[in-house]
Motif scaffolding. Structure first.
Motif, PDB file in Angstrom:
ATOM      1  N   ALA A  32      12.055  -3.247   0.909  1.00  0.00           N
ATOM      2  CA  ALA A  32      11.235  -3.485  -0.816  1.00  0.00           C
ATOM      3  C   ALA A  32      10.679  -4.091  -0.554  1.00  0.00           C
ATOM      4  O   ALA A  32       9.446  -4.518  -1.350  1.00  0.00           O
ATOM      5  CB  ALA A  32      12.835  -2.403  -1.342  1.00  0.00           C
ATOM      6  N   GLY A  33      11.477  -5.325  -0.500  1.00  0.00           N
ATOM      7  CA  GLY A  33      10.311  -6.584  -0.465  1.00  0.00           C
ATOM      8  C   GLY A  33       9.403  -6.442   0.179  1.00  0.00           C
ATOM      9  O   GLY A  33       8.091  -7.115  -0.388  1.00  0.00           O
ATOM     10  N   VAL A  34       9.356  -6.553   0.865  1.00  0.00           N
ATOM     11  CA  VAL A  34       7.607  -6.414   1.843  1.00  0.00           C
ATOM     12  C   VAL A  34       6.796  -5.283   1.690  1.00  0.00           C
ATOM     13  O   VAL A  34       5.841  -5.650   1.339  1.00  0.00           O
ATOM     14  CB  VAL A  34       8.757  -5.998   3.182  1.00  0.00           C
ATOM     15  N   PHE A  35       7.361  -3.980   1.206  1.00  0.00           N
ATOM     16  CA  PHE A  35       6.128  -2.921   0.498  1.00  0.00           C
ATOM     17  C   PHE A  35       5.888  -3.992  -1.135  1.00  0.00           C
ATOM     18  O   PHE A  35       4.751  -3.407  -0.484  1.00  0.00           O
ATOM     19  CB  PHE A  35       7.577  -2.034   0.575  1.00  0.00           C
ATOM     20  N   ASP A  36       6.696  -4.075  -1.998  1.00  0.00           N
ATOM     21  CA  ASP A  36       6.295  -4.753  -3.035  1.00  0.00           C
ATOM     22  C   ASP A  36       5.060  -6.066  -2.599  1.00  0.00           C
ATOM     23  O   ASP A  36       4.282  -5.864  -2.634  1.00  0.00           O
ATOM     24  CB  ASP A  36       7.096  -5.333  -3.351  1.00  0.00           C
ATOM     25  N   ALA A  37       5.569  -7.137  -1.653  1.00  0.00           N
ATOM     26  CA  ALA A  37       4.465  -7.704  -1.932  1.00  0.00           C
ATOM     27  C   ALA A  37       3.396  -7.962  -0.949  1.00  0.00           C
ATOM     28  O   ALA A  37       2.066  -8.129  -0.805  1.00  0.00           O
ATOM     29  CB  ALA A  37       4.953  -9.057  -0.373  1.00  0.00           C
ATOM     30  N   ARG A  38       2.788  -6.547   0.210  1.00  0.00           N
ATOM     31  CA  ARG A  38       2.100  -6.273   0.765  1.00  0.00           C
ATOM     32  C   ARG A  38       0.887  -5.527  -0.208  1.00  0.00           C
ATOM     33  O   ARG A  38      -0.299  -5.255  -0.145  1.00  0.00           O
ATOM     34  CB  ARG A  38       2.244  -5.066   1.764  1.00  0.00           C
ATOM     35  N   TRP A  39       1.651  -4.780  -0.875  1.00  0.00           N
ATOM     36  CA  TRP A  39       0.914  -3.786  -2.287  1.00  0.00           C
ATOM     37  C   TRP A  39      -0.069  -4.863  -3.117  1.00  0.00           C
ATOM     38  O   TRP A  39      -1.228  -4.701  -3.082  1.00  0.00           O
ATOM     39  CB  TRP A  39       2.155  -3.259  -3.414  1.00  0.00           C
ATOM     40  N   ALA A  40       0.220  -6.453  -2.832  1.00  0.00           N
ATOM     41  CA  ALA A  40      -0.835  -6.956  -3.181  1.00  0.00           C
ATOM     42  C   ALA A  40      -2.351  -6.702  -2.362  1.00  0.00           C
ATOM     43  O   ALA A  40      -3.227  -7.511  -2.888  1.00  0.00           O
ATOM     44  CB  ALA A  40      -0.737  -8.511  -3.595  1.00  0.00           C
ATOM     45  N   GLU A  41      -2.329  -6.522  -1.268  1.00  0.00           N
ATOM     46  CA  GLU A  41      -3.060  -7.073  -0.414  1.00  0.00           C
ATOM     47  C   GLU A  41      -3.957  -5.368  -0.122  1.00  0.00           C
ATOM     48  O   GLU A  41      -3.337  -3.962  -0.421  1.00  0.00           O
ATOM     49  CB  GLU A  41      -2.498  -6.906   1.108  1.00  0.00           C
ATOM     50  N   PRO A  42      -5.083  -5.398  -0.543  1.00  0.00           N
ATOM     51  CA  PRO A  42      -6.226  -4.964  -0.948  1.00  0.00           C
ATOM     52  C   PRO A  42      -6.347  -3.377   0.429  1.00  0.00           C
ATOM     53  O   PRO A  42      -6.795  -2.790   0.086  1.00  0.00           O
ATOM     54  CB  PRO A  42      -7.801  -5.133  -1.171  1.00  0.00           C
ATOM     55  N   GLY A  43      -6.225  -3.839   1.287  1.00  0.00           N
ATOM     56  CA  GLY A  43      -6.437  -3.171   2.838  1.00  0.00           C
ATOM     57  C   GLY A  43      -4.965  -2.397   2.902  1.00  0.00           C
ATOM     58  O   GLY A  43      -4.970  -1.523   3.969  1.00  0.00           O
ATOM     59  N   PHE A  44      -4.596  -2.993   2.739  1.00  0.00           N
ATOM     60  CA  PHE A  44      -2.958  -2.284   2.497  1.00  0.00           C
ATOM     61  C   PHE A  44      -2.465  -0.644   1.733  1.00  0.00           C
ATOM     62  O   PHE A  44      -2.844   0.090   1.764  1.00  0.00           O
ATOM     63  CB  PHE A  44      -1.280  -2.949   3.171  1.00  0.00           C
ATOM     64  N   ARG A  45      -3.471  -1.466   0.653  1.00  0.00           N
ATOM     65  CA  ARG A  45      -2.750  -0.375  -0.862  1.00  0.00           C
ATOM     66  C   ARG A  45      -4.560   0.719  -0.548  1.00  0.00           C
ATOM     67  O   ARG A  45      -3.997   1.993  -0.376  1.00  0.00           O
ATOM     68  CB  ARG A  45      -4.069  -0.821  -2.061  1.00  0.00           C
ATOM     69  N   ARG A  46      -5.337   0.517   0.289  1.00  0.00           N
ATOM     70  CA  ARG A  46      -6.497   1.282   0.916  1.00  0.00           C
ATOM     71  C   ARG A  46      -5.867   2.316   1.696  1.00  0.00           C
ATOM     72  O   ARG A  46      -6.260   3.064   1.963  1.00  0.00           O
ATOM     73  CB  ARG A  46      -7.970   0.632   0.922  1.00  0.00           C
ATOM     74  N   ALA A  47      -4.962   1.712   2.473  1.00  0.00           N
ATOM     75  CA  ALA A  47      -4.965   3.027   3.404  1.00  0.00           C
ATOM     76  C   ALA A  47      -3.460   3.790   3.638  1.00  0.00           C
ATOM     77  O   ALA A  47      -3.817   4.495   3.830  1.00  0.00           O
ATOM     78  CB  ALA A  47      -3.622   1.530   4.544  1.00  0.00           C
ATOM     79  N   LEU A  48      -2.750   2.843   2.428  1.00  0.00           N
ATOM     80  CA  LEU A  48      -1.381   3.973   2.043  1.00  0.00           C
ATOM     81  C   LEU A  48      -2.296   5.091   1.066  1.00  0.00           C
ATOM     82  O   LEU A  48      -1.981   6.517   0.749  1.00  0.00           O
ATOM     83  CB  LEU A  48      -0.481   3.219   1.699  1.00  0.00           C
ATOM     84  N   ARG A  49      -3.091   4.569   0.933  1.00  0.00           N
ATOM     85  CA  ARG A  49      -3.989   5.701  -0.104  1.00  0.00           C
ATOM     86  C   ARG A  49      -4.534   6.574   0.839  1.00  0.00           C
ATOM     87  O   ARG A  49      -4.879   7.706   0.351  1.00  0.00           O
ATOM     88  CB  ARG A  49      -5.017   5.056  -1.561  1.00  0.00           C
TER      89      ARG A  49
END
Length: 108
Positions: A32-49
């Motif tokens: 969960a901590g990894v997911f929360d930390a990666r959420w700060a990355e624009p590319g990660f957010r874009r990919a999940l959206r």
């Protein structure tokens, strides 16, 4: 059910975090901590959206196809075609998601 879940996926795009993020985070509590930390990355957010949007659209398309087929073919035939329909829609998007997840993991 497919339409309801598809609408939930698409509706979650308006939330702070899309449904794909919530589901993936819940499936892996130790990460969960990894997911929360990666959420700060624009590319990660874009990919999940993007994943969330693709799943939502595919689920709605599958539901719409079932409705149309229910009007065109007899119920018995629809029952026979139904598993193939699910495989035809969900199989490719499932494989795409697995590949996309791998590339996201490699990028971390």
């Amino acid at each position: 059910m497919s339409a309801t879940i598809g609408l939930a996926f698409l509706g979650s795009l308006l939330a702070a975090r899309p449904l794909i993020f919530v589901i993936a985070r819940a499936q892996s509590p130790e990460r969960a901590g990894v997911f929360d930390a990666r959420w700060a990355e624009p590319g990660f957010r874009r990919a999940l959206r993007r994943m969330t949007a693709v799943w939502g659209v595919v689920l709605l398309a599958e539901a719409a196809t079932r409705v149309v087929l229910s009007l065109l073919i007899p119920p018995g035939a629809l029952l026979l075609v139904s598993p193939l329909l699910a495989a035809a829609f969900l199989g490719p998007v499932g494989l795409w998601t697995v590949r996309r997840r791998r590339s996201l993991k490699e990028a971390s």
